[in-house]
Write an enzyme that holds these catalytic residues in place. Sequence first.
Site, PDB file in Angstrom:
ATOM      1  N   TYR A   1       0.809  -1.030   0.011  1.00 45.48           N
ATOM      2  CA  TYR A   1      -0.136   0.083  -0.080  1.00 45.48           C
ATOM      3  C   TYR A   1       0.813   1.402  -0.071  1.00 45.48           C
ATOM      4  O   TYR A   1       0.206   2.369  -0.160  1.00 45.48           O
ATOM      5  CB  TYR A   1      -0.944   0.082   1.133  1.00 45.48           C
TER       6      TYR A   1
ATOM      7  N   HIS B   1       0.339 -11.891   1.756  1.00 49.89           N
ATOM      8  CA  HIS B   1      -0.764 -10.890   1.023  1.00 49.89           C
ATOM      9  C   HIS B   1      -1.593 -11.672  -0.136  1.00 49.89           C
ATOM     10  O   HIS B   1      -2.706 -11.834  -0.040  1.00 49.89           O
ATOM     11  CB  HIS B   1      -0.149  -9.778   0.751  1.00 49.89           C
TER      12      HIS B   1
END
Length: 272
Positions: free
Chosen positions: A45, A103
């Site tokens: 991110y 992830h």
Amino acid sequence: MKSTSESMIPPIGMGTFRLKGNDAYQAVSTALELGYRHIDTAQIYGNEQDVGRAITDSGVPRSELFVTTKIWTDNFTQDKLIPSLRESLDKLQLDQVDLTLIHWPSPGGKVPMQEYLGELMNAREQGLTRLTGVSNFTIDLLNEAFELVGPDNIATNQVEIHPFLQNRKLVEFAREEDLHLTAYMPLAVGKVMQDETLDRIAEEHGATPPQVVMAWLMRQGIAVIPSSTKRLHLESNLEANRVQLTADDLNFIHQLDRGERIANPDFAPEWD
């Protein structure tokens, strides 16, 4: 019966996907001020530093917070996973995160699961993370993970779930295996606001469509991490647990499933 993970992971959190720089800082600061104590970020991110600054500046005691980050696929190898998590901790200004997730499964199985899950276990043994888990894992991948490290070491599987993608096979599997789930994009990037059925249910309960959707998910024991930069929405989302849905409401929401997946990169696994 609540699983141990379910009782550890706060049912509602603040997601930070797509939030960068000052937007991320302000959104997390506002969330913490309003009473959020579960903050979700990820290496990819690019906002761990902003999230960390907001946490530090908030003055909220560390013991009250539940912070999640996620290891990106480039950092799965034995020489990279732990150093990358240490870097995340530096950015977050924390000694330990509460939950570290893989992830995505390694694209094309390039890095063996045994290697990256093994390193994740090592990271926990070193005190870098309190809990460990995965994200975007299918049933087959979860079974492989269970065989490698045991189901007790998978605190949650964070996946896309919302009324238009109800992920029923996976949800049923999780229920049978007592595996906790966390729903990302629970509001389908705002699409829940444009649905007549959800609008009607919300009106009947004096609620908003996002509150209805989050109440529906939390009723199933699924944690939610909606993302917003607007104070009003952040405040409203926290009130979702007061919405008591009826059997009819649940049936109407059940009918909204159309397999509409939003997060589907070219390296995604073969979904259930």
